[in-house]
Structures are given as structure tokens and as C-alpha cells.
Scaffold this motif. Structure first.
Motif, PDB file in Angstrom:
ATOM      1  N   ALA A   1      75.350  41.877  40.173  1.00 12.55           N
ATOM      2  CA  ALA A   1      74.725  40.760  39.960  1.00 12.55           C
ATOM      3  C   ALA A   1      74.896  39.751  40.672  1.00 12.55           C
ATOM      4  CB  ALA A   1      74.694  40.429  38.300  1.00 12.55           C
ATOM      5  N   VAL A   2      76.006  39.822  41.430  1.00 13.77           N
ATOM      6  CA  VAL A   2      76.460  38.761  42.306  1.00 13.77           C
ATOM      7  C   VAL A   2      76.335  38.768  43.706  1.00 13.77           C
ATOM      8  CG1 VAL A   2      77.972  37.553  40.359  1.00 13.77           C
ATOM      9  CG2 VAL A   2      78.905  39.058  42.042  1.00 13.77           C
ATOM     10  N   LEU A   3      75.990  40.030  44.102  1.00  9.24           N
ATOM     11  CA  LEU A   3      76.192  40.324  45.515  1.00  9.24           C
ATOM     12  C   LEU A   3      74.887  39.590  46.196  1.00  9.24           C
ATOM     13  CD1 LEU A   3      76.518  44.306  45.373  1.00  9.24           C
ATOM     14  CD2 LEU A   3      78.136  42.411  45.796  1.00  9.24           C
ATOM     15  N   HIS A   4      73.871  39.144  45.693  1.00  7.65           N
ATOM     16  CA  HIS A   4      72.794  38.334  46.214  1.00  7.65           C
ATOM     17  C   HIS A   4      73.492  36.935  46.840  1.00  7.65           C
ATOM     18  CE1 HIS A   4      69.747  41.081  45.550  1.00  7.65           C
ATOM     19  NE2 HIS A   4      69.822  41.103  44.209  1.00  7.65           N
ATOM     20  N   TRP A   5      74.394  36.640  45.920  1.00  7.03           N
ATOM     21  CA  TRP A   5      75.049  35.331  46.317  1.00  7.03           C
ATOM     22  C   TRP A   5      75.959  35.477  47.349  1.00  7.03           C
ATOM     23  CZ3 TRP A   5      72.634  31.140  45.125  1.00  7.03           C
ATOM     24  CH2 TRP A   5      71.610  31.238  43.912  1.00  7.03           C
ATOM     25  N   VAL A   6      76.746  36.644  47.376  1.00  9.38           N
ATOM     26  CA  VAL A   6      77.763  36.943  48.462  1.00  9.38           C
ATOM     27  C   VAL A   6      77.300  37.146  49.554  1.00  9.38           C
ATOM     28  CG1 VAL A   6      79.615  38.881  48.845  1.00  9.38           C
ATOM     29  CG2 VAL A   6      79.517  37.825  46.310  1.00  9.38           C
ATOM     30  N   PHE A   7      75.951  37.701  49.658  1.00  9.16           N
ATOM     31  CA  PHE A   7      75.098  37.798  50.903  1.00  9.16           C
ATOM     32  C   PHE A   7      74.813  36.707  51.395  1.00  9.16           C
ATOM     33  CE2 PHE A   7      71.109  38.921  52.862  1.00  9.16           C
ATOM     34  CZ  PHE A   7      71.661  39.416  54.196  1.00  9.16           C
ATOM     35  N   LEU A   8      74.376  35.775  50.552  1.00  8.84           N
ATOM     36  CA  LEU A   8      73.780  34.382  51.142  1.00  8.84           C
ATOM     37  C   LEU A   8      75.109  33.691  51.485  1.00  8.84           C
ATOM     38  CD1 LEU A   8      71.706  32.276  51.296  1.00  8.84           C
ATOM     39  CD2 LEU A   8      72.422  31.435  48.897  1.00  8.84           C
ATOM     40  N   GLY A   9      76.204  33.618  50.844  1.00  9.56           N
ATOM     41  CA  GLY A   9      77.426  33.017  51.355  1.00  9.56           C
ATOM     42  C   GLY A   9      77.854  33.433  52.724  1.00  9.56           C
ATOM     43  N   PHE A  10      77.605  34.549  52.906  1.00 17.08           N
ATOM     44  CA  PHE A  10      78.425  35.318  54.141  1.00 17.08           C
ATOM     45  C   PHE A  10      77.418  34.909  55.275  1.00 17.08           C
ATOM     46  CE2 PHE A  10      80.848  38.917  52.076  1.00 17.08           C
ATOM     47  CZ  PHE A  10      82.048  38.477  52.545  1.00 17.08           C
ATOM     48  N   CYS A  11      75.901  34.999  54.932  1.00 17.88           N
ATOM     49  CA  CYS A  11      74.949  34.402  55.879  1.00 17.88           C
ATOM     50  C   CYS A  11      75.132  33.027  56.215  1.00 17.88           C
ATOM     51  CB  CYS A  11      73.625  34.739  55.289  1.00 17.88           C
ATOM     52  SG  CYS A  11      73.092  36.271  55.504  1.00 17.88           S
ATOM     53  N   LEU A  12      75.627  32.137  55.296  1.00 18.73           N
ATOM     54  CA  LEU A  12      75.941  30.710  55.493  1.00 18.73           C
ATOM     55  C   LEU A  12      77.029  30.522  56.378  1.00 18.73           C
ATOM     56  CD1 LEU A  12      74.899  29.356  52.186  1.00 18.73           C
ATOM     57  CD2 LEU A  12      73.324  29.089  54.558  1.00 18.73           C
ATOM     58  N   VAL A  13      78.079  31.533  56.366  1.00 23.16           N
ATOM     59  CA  VAL A  13      79.251  31.206  57.101  1.00 23.16           C
ATOM     60  C   VAL A  13      78.972  31.879  58.569  1.00 23.16           C
ATOM     61  CG1 VAL A  13      81.622  31.954  57.256  1.00 23.16           C
ATOM     62  CG2 VAL A  13      80.587  30.946  55.263  1.00 23.16           C
ATOM     63  N   LEU A  14      78.348  33.241  58.651  1.00 17.98           N
ATOM     64  CA  LEU A  14      78.434  33.944  59.768  1.00 17.98           C
ATOM     65  C   LEU A  14      77.367  33.405  60.689  1.00 17.98           C
ATOM     66  CD1 LEU A  14      79.046  37.273  58.677  1.00 17.98           C
ATOM     67  CD2 LEU A  14      80.682  35.962  59.754  1.00 17.98           C
ATOM     68  N   LEU A  15      76.073  33.080  60.303  1.00 17.30           N
ATOM     69  CA  LEU A  15      75.115  32.602  61.029  1.00 17.30           C
ATOM     70  C   LEU A  15      75.460  31.318  62.016  1.00 17.30           C
ATOM     71  CD1 LEU A  15      71.999  33.278  59.091  1.00 17.30           C
ATOM     72  CD2 LEU A  15      72.539  34.094  61.313  1.00 17.30           C
ATOM     73  N   PRO A  16      76.053  30.392  61.352  1.00 17.46           N
ATOM     74  CA  PRO A  16      76.582  29.234  62.326  1.00 17.46           C
ATOM     75  C   PRO A  16      77.617  29.476  63.132  1.00 17.46           C
ATOM     76  CG  PRO A  16      76.225  28.416  59.982  1.00 17.46           C
ATOM     77  CD  PRO A  16      75.968  29.815  59.973  1.00 17.46           C
ATOM     78  N   ALA A  17      78.473  30.562  62.727  1.00 12.70           N
ATOM     79  CA  ALA A  17      79.557  31.000  63.635  1.00 12.70           C
ATOM     80  C   ALA A  17      78.898  31.722  64.744  1.00 12.70           C
ATOM     81  CB  ALA A  17      80.577  32.080  62.714  1.00 12.70           C
ATOM     82  N   GLY A  18      78.029  32.483  64.577  1.00 13.20           N
ATOM     83  CA  GLY A  18      77.286  33.235  65.678  1.00 13.20           C
ATOM     84  C   GLY A  18      76.649  32.413  66.563  1.00 13.20           C
ATOM     85  N   MET A  19      76.243  31.285  65.980  1.00 18.83           N
ATOM     86  CA  MET A  19      75.308  30.274  66.931  1.00 18.83           C
ATOM     87  C   MET A  19      76.438  29.544  67.722  1.00 18.83           C
ATOM     88  SD  MET A  19      72.541  28.545  64.223  1.00 18.83           S
ATOM     89  CE  MET A  19      72.760  27.013  65.169  1.00 18.83           C
ATOM     90  N   TRP A  20      77.684  29.128  67.264  1.00 21.45           N
ATOM     91  CA  TRP A  20      78.729  28.552  67.713  1.00 21.45           C
ATOM     92  C   TRP A  20      79.418  29.320  68.914  1.00 21.45           C
ATOM     93  CZ3 TRP A  20      83.730  29.917  68.045  1.00 21.45           C
ATOM     94  CH2 TRP A  20      84.741  29.099  68.733  1.00 21.45           C
ATOM     95  N   LEU A  21      79.590  30.702  68.601  1.00 19.04           N
ATOM     96  CA  LEU A  21      79.711  31.918  69.490  1.00 19.04           C
ATOM     97  C   LEU A  21      79.006  31.838  70.691  1.00 19.04           C
ATOM     98  CD1 LEU A  21      82.230  33.603  70.365  1.00 19.04           C
ATOM     99  CD2 LEU A  21      80.934  35.530  69.185  1.00 19.04           C
TER     100      LEU A  21
END
Length: 153
Positions: free
Chosen positions: A44-64
């Protein structure tokens, strides 16, 4: 539920190979991390976990990506300073044809006298596929010049 995130990770990873951006790689990593996290957390919480990972990894990918692009701008052009042979020219646009790396290139003269067929020149710059040349001074030789005689009186 875990299979959905494994499929998302696989699909985003495959599409990343075709696009060459870091954004789909970040989504693929977020989906993979979510699938691994799903082994511990309820579905039930995996959608929120996925959103959290996206919110962290997408800006990190842009920065890299921007950091790597900034480093690559400092690379020197290995063609600069290389010698070319003038084949013919100039045409109506003042472009010359030169031989460099086994193929013919269009070039313009930025520095030195107008070259003749058979003269040597050095690459001093590049604009897309147009070479900018610095012409080397002619060496005195016993051979007849391929340049037409000058009309100076």
C-alpha cells in the motif's frame, strides 16, 4: 505489486539506452529501489516510496548530467594544430578543399597567404564541418609552383 516496479525498471532502463538521458535512468533506479523496498514494506505504501525515490533521484540525475556536461566543455579539440594538404580552391565562397584524415574537408583561410593546390596548412579552428586554416609559408623548392602566376606588376 513488486512485478509492476520490476517491469517499470526494465522498460525505463531499455528506453534509457535509446535516449541517452539520465532521467529515465533515474526512474529505472527509483523503480528498482521500490521493488527492493517492497520486500520489506507493505504494497500500500510502495507508490509513495516510488514517488519519494523519483523526487530524490531525478534532481540528482539532472545535477550529474549538468556536472558532466560542464566538465566535457573543457576538453581540447585534438584536430587543432594538425596539418592538412590543400587540394583545390578557392571557390566562389572563398572555400578551399583540403585532405585531412583521409577525406576531403571544406576549409577557409583565417591566417596567412592564400594557398595553392599542394600547399600545407594547419587547422587553427573548426566550425561544424568547416575547418579554419592557418597557411604555412611556402618553402623554396626546385619544383614548379601549382599556383597561377600573380598579376602584380
Amino acid at each position: 505489486m513488486l512485478y509492476i516496479y520490476v517491469i517499470i525498471a526494465f522498460a525505463a532502463g531499455i528506453f534509457e539506452l535509446f535516449t541517452g538521458t539520465f532521467y529515465l535512468a533515474a526512474v529505472a533506479l527509483a523503480a528498482l529501489f521500490t521493488a527492493i523496498t517492497g520486500l520489506v514494506l507493505p504494497g500500500a505504501v510502495l507508490h509513495w516510496v516510488f514517488l519519494g525515490f523519483c523526487l530524490v533521484l531525478l534532481p540528482a540525475g539532472m545535477w550529474l548530467r549538468h556536472r558532466l556536461a560542464g566538465k566535457s566543455q573543457g576538453l581540447t579539440d585534438f584536430d587543432l594544430g594538425q596539418g592538412v594538404d590543400v587540394i583545390r580552391g578557392p571557390d566562389q565562397n572563398e572555400h578551399y578543399t583540403v585532405r585531412y584524415r583521409g577525406s576531403e574537408w571544406m576549409a577557409v583561410v583565417d591566417d596567412g597567404p592564400a594557398p595553392c593546390a599542394g600547399d600545407r596548412a594547419v587547422i587553427v579552428g573548426k566550425t561544424d564541418n568547416l575547418l579554419h586554416l592557418g597557411v604555412l609559408p611556402r618553402q623554396p623548392s626546385d619544383k614548379e609552383s601549382l599556383c597561377p602566376p600573380s598579376s602584380s606588376s
